[in-house]
Design a protein around this motif. Structure first.
Motif, short mmCIF file in Angstrom:
data_model
loop_
_atom_site.label_atom_id
_atom_site.label_comp_id
_atom_site.label_asym_id
_atom_site.label_seq_id
_atom_site.Cartn_x
_atom_site.Cartn_y
_atom_site.Cartn_z
N SER A 414 0.81 -1.21 0.00
CA SER A 414 0.00 0.00 0.00
C SER A 414 0.84 1.26 0.00
O SER A 414 0.36 2.32 -0.35
N ASP A 415 2.08 1.14 0.43
CA ASP A 415 2.92 2.32 0.26
C ASP A 415 4.37 1.89 0.09
O ASP A 415 4.77 0.83 0.53
N TYR A 416 5.07 2.73 -0.59
CA TYR A 416 6.46 2.43 -0.89
C TYR A 416 7.33 3.52 -0.30
O TYR A 416 6.98 4.69 -0.32
N ASN A 417 8.43 3.09 0.23
CA ASN A 417 9.46 4.05 0.59
C ASN A 417 10.55 3.88 -0.46
O ASN A 417 11.29 2.91 -0.44
N ILE A 418 10.58 4.79 -1.36
CA ILE A 418 11.53 4.66 -2.47
C ILE A 418 12.77 5.45 -2.11
O ILE A 418 12.72 6.67 -1.92
N VAL A 436 11.53 8.74 -0.71
CA VAL A 436 10.26 9.31 -1.14
C VAL A 436 9.17 8.35 -0.71
O VAL A 436 9.23 7.16 -0.98
N GLN A 437 8.24 8.91 -0.01
CA GLN A 437 7.15 8.05 0.44
C GLN A 437 6.00 8.17 -0.54
O GLN A 437 5.58 9.28 -0.88
N LEU A 438 5.58 7.05 -1.00
CA LEU A 438 4.56 7.06 -2.03
C LEU A 438 3.43 6.15 -1.57
O LEU A 438 3.66 4.99 -1.24
#
Ligand SMILES: *[C@@H]1O[C@H](CO)[C@@H](O)[C@H](O)[C@H]1NC(C)=O
Ligand SMILES: *[C@@H]1O[C@H](CO)[C@@H](O)[C@H](O)[C@H]1NC(C)=O
Ligand SMILES: *[C@@H]1O[C@H](CO)[C@@H](O)[C@H](O)[C@H]1NC(C)=O
Length: 809
Positions: A414-418, A436-438
């Protein structure tokens, strides 16, 4: 004497004049100075006419006026006047042009006084003399041409020609000598005249020999050494060794790091040659970065040198001597880059959250990477951690697009820390990273899914309305309302009624409740569709089938169809007198609306007139003779049969069976005696009226039925031969045979008939249950035709029972 003679010759006129004058009293002589003692000056005896021999007697002597000194004496024997002592003209007369010494000649006996004048003549006995042997002359080198420097003249005690006549200055490039006379006293003095400028730096001092010569013969001279010291004038500016100094300096050099040393030299001396350094016109910024040692000219670091702030500095250094002559040099300092700046990652734009349905390759964000260093130190490579469905696509310059590489699924991640990492190519390389939190936004892409493919609920009949049947669960992994599941019943029919009249489902929990009590005898199972729908827009749904199985409860006691169960029936079977043992006499027909064990009926004779005569089939209900009928057997036999089902607890019903052992139907009228006492005596006229009206109705009904029967050319079977013609439908029910035309249906028909006959829901239910394709009236007809016999039986029984009271009365 030669002197005197030449003197006299050359000055004969003067001499003559003097003699002439002295002839009158005074004697005058002339003498050269510095003559040897004894030199004859003149002869007084001769000149005065005195006797030589008398001189001595007369004690002649010469005294100097005002002085005791005896410069001249008299040779008393010759009367010569001689030099008695050295006579120095310069001593007596100095610079006076004529030098006359006065003497007195004294003669005694008689006393005679003569005055003598002695003219002393100059002799070049003195050389010109300078006051000092050497004289110092300090001349500033800046002196202009024509400048004059006074030189004290040489002195020559002699006079006239014998005094200083000329000066000779040693040959030199700078000075000439000139003689000046003072206006007042005519005293001469010399001047050194600067003929060509001096340069201390060329020649610091010079010694000039000045010679003064007199005009005497032999000529005499005197010298003086003029020591000319060239005084420094600040005529030289400091001179830098280079016009432009260049230095390189790595950035971040620590404080006090020497950068370069400028150097200027000044040809002047002393203060004039003392060089100090300073920055000329420098910005405040540079002043904070560099410092200059004013003595040594060393430029060193005094601030933070940052290549990124400035790559090249130009400074101007001024070198100054003590009196302010200065010159300037340029210093260029090139700063060299050091990899001291890590790349900086800027997220220029970011679509957050992104919908999970974006197609691969969608640009999600724009990243800009900057490194303030230069050249390879600013070459930056950008990368992204593995594993996430994103990549960085280099774009123009230092821009990168963050692009999806695959299908996103919020339900999985549900979310990525890129994490973006940027590394430059410096040595050692510097890197930085940014996360970057997406978030992935939900799309309603998952329908609710039921945990099971189908659900079954088992419920016993006679359940309480509102009781829970089962619960269904569907899951939807979507977010919030997209994943909120709402359950509902899909419209459907159960036995012709809407399914919602049977069950309801809790929209939130999925618990299915019974709305009413179920009757196994009405239906044994039904199916319904439950829909799970999410709250998305548009909503997604899925359906599941829920089967409800109603299980039987022994709630129906056996229904005895034949004979009429009510104890007062006087239905009578004829038993031929000749019947042998084992003959089928009659049959108790009972049904049970339940099913299975609950409908498994067993028959038992609980009471009989002659217990040994009849026996009943436990399951068939067939009443048979146990033995042959004999004459002795009572004509009227009475049996009470109990019918029990096999339920838990079991339910039962009893009936009485009247048997008439007779071959002749004529004996029947006696029947009433057999069966009844006078129980019905209390019938009121009111009841009679009611019965009459009901009878009328039944009669009408019979006529209809008979009409139907006749139309079909079927003769109704008589009640009394029914004993052998009982259809198989009346046989005890079979466990497996649930849907057939067996007991259950008959029972319904029976019920149907007994109730109003209108097509209420129950009736409708029955029809649909029996044969749901046929319309109701047709069904009725069919029903009547197919199972006419039981009707007729029942009807006749009813009629009989209604009419019977009339007989009684
Ligand atoms: C991302 O980082 C945040 C904050 O650091 C953290 O709460 C979250 O759990 C991380 N998510 C993942 C998927 O690692
Ligand atoms: C549910 O899904 C729709 C698209 O199907 C989306 O627009 C909406 O934002 C979602 N709702 C939530 C709460 O995520
Ligand atoms: C569920 O049944 C309803 C009504 O019959 C129908 O409209 C719907 O499309 C069905 N849904 C699914 C997922 O089969």
């Amino acid at each position: 004497m030669m002197h005197l003679r030449s003197f006299l010759q050359s000055y004969s006129f003067v001499f003559f004049f003097a003699v002439v004058r002295y002839a009158h009293g005074d004697l005058s002589y002339s003498v050269q100075e510095e003559l040897k003692r004894g030199s004859v000056i003149g002869n007084i005896a001769k000149d005065l006419g005195l006797e030589v021999g008398r001189l001595s007697a007369r004690k002649a002597r010469v005294d100097m006026e005002e002085n005791d000194r005896q410069y001249i004496g008299i040779n008393l024997r010759s009367g010569d006047l001689v030099v008695a002592e050295r006579i120095d003209r310069e001593e007596h007369c100095g610079e006076k042009p004529s030098c006359v010494l006065k003497f007195e000649l004294l003669l005694e006996n008689p006393l005679e006084l003569h005055r003598l004048s002695l003219q002393v003549q100059d002799v070049n006995d003195n050389a010109p003399i300078f006051p000092k042997d050497t004289m110092k002359l300090e001349i500033r080198e800046s002196a202009a041409k024509g400048a004059r420097y006074r030189i004290n003249a040489a002195q020559d005690a002699d006079i006239g020609k014998n005094s200083v006549e000329s000066y000779i200055l040693e040959q030199n490039p700078h000075f000439v000598f000139s003689i000046q006379a003072t206006r007042a006293g005519g005293r001469k003095y010399g001047e050194l005249v600067l003929d060509k400028e001096l340069d201390r730096e060329e020649q610091q001092e010079m010694k000039l020999l000045l010679t003064a010569v007199d005009g005497g013969s032999p000529q005499r001279s005197g010298t003086v050494v003029i020591h000319v010291i060239v005084l420094d004038a600040n005529d030289n500016a400091p001179v830098f060794t280079e016009a432009v100094y260049t230095a390189t300096l790595p950035e971040n050099s620590p404080m006090k790091t020497p950068v370069i040393t400028v150097s200027a030299s000044d040809a002047d001396e002393g203060v004039n040659g003392e060089v100090t350094y300073e920055f000329s016109s420098i910005s405040d910024k540079l002043r904070n970065l560099f410092s200059l040692d004013d003595k040594t000219g060393e430029i060193s670091v005094s601030g933070d040198i940052d290549y990124e702030e400035g790559r090249k500095y130009e400074l101007f250094v001024e070198a100054k001597d003590g009196y302010g002559l200065s010159s300037e040099a340029k210093v260029i300092i090139d700063i060299t880059d050091v990899n001291d700046n890590a790349p900086v990652i800027h997220v220029k734009s970011l679509t957050n959250p992104i919908h999970e349905n974006v197609s691969p390759g969608t640009e999600v964000g724009i990243i800009n990477v900057q490194d303030r260093d230069s050249e390879s130190n600013r070459q930056v490579r950008c990368s992204i951690q593995q594993g996430a469905p994103f990549k960085l696509v280099p774009s123009i310059k230092n821009y990168y697009s963050l692009v999806t590489t695959g299908q996103l699924d919020r339900e999985l991640v549900s979310d990525y820390n890129i994490t973006i990492t940027a590394t430059d190519e410096g040595s050692p390389p510097l890197s930085s990273s940014k996360t970057v939190q997406l978030s992935i936004a939900d799309i309603n892409d998952n329908p609710p899914v039921f945990d099971e493919q189908s659900y079954s609920a088992y419920v016993s009949e006679n359940n309480k309305p509102g009781s829970t049947l089962c619960s269904v669960t569907a899951r939807d992994p979507d977010w919030r309302q997209n994943g909120t599941v709402i359950y509902s019943l899909l419209p459907g029919e159960v036995n012709g009624a809407t399914v919602s009249s049977y069950v309801s489902v809790n929209g939130d929990t999925g618990v299915i409740h019974a709305v009413r009590s179920f009757d196994y005898e009405q239906f044994r199972s039904f199916k319904m569709q439950v829909m799970a729908r999410d709250n998305g827009s548009p909503p997604l749904s899925s359906n599941v089938t829920v089967s409800v199985f109603v299980s039987d409860v022994n709630d129906n006691s056996p229904q005895i169809l034949y004979p009429a169960p009510e104890g007062n029936s006087f239905m009578t079977e004829l038993v031929p007198k000749a019947a042998h043992g084992g003959s089928l006499v009659s049959k108790v027909i009972a049904v049970d609306a339940d099913s299975g064990q609950n409908a498994w009926l067993s028959y038992e004779i609980v009471k009989s007139t002659d217990p040994g005569l009849f026996t009943i089939g436990v399951h068939s209900g067939e009443i048979r003779t146990q033995r042959d009928i004999s004459e002795s057997d009572s004509m009227k036999q009475n049996l009470i049969v109990a019918v029990k089902d096999n339920g838990q607890p079991s339910l039962s019903a009893t009936c009485s069976m009247y048997l008439l052992i007779s071959d002749n139907l004529a004996e029947v009228p006696e029947l009433k005696d057999i069966s009844y006492d006078e129980k019905n005596s209390k019938l009121t006229s009111y009841l009679i009226i009611a019965l009459v009206s009901v009878s009328t109705f039944f009669l009408t009904f019979i006529i209809i039925i008979l009409g139907v029967r006749f139309c079909r050319r079927r003769k109704p079977r008589l009640l009394f031969d029914g004993a052998v013609a009982i259809p198989s439908a009346y046989l005890p029910p079979n466990y497996a045979d649930v849907d057939g035309t067996g007991t259950l249906r008959s029972a319904y028909n029976y019920d149907a008939y007994l109730t109003t006959g209108s097509r209420t829901s129950d009736f409708k239910f029955v029809t649909s249950y029996n044969d749901n394709t046929l319309p109701a009236d047709q069904t009725l007809r069919k029903m009547l035709s197919r199972s006419c016999f039981p009707f007729v039986v029942v009807f006749l029984i009813m009629m009989y029972r209604l009419i019977r009271p009339c007989y009684v009365n």
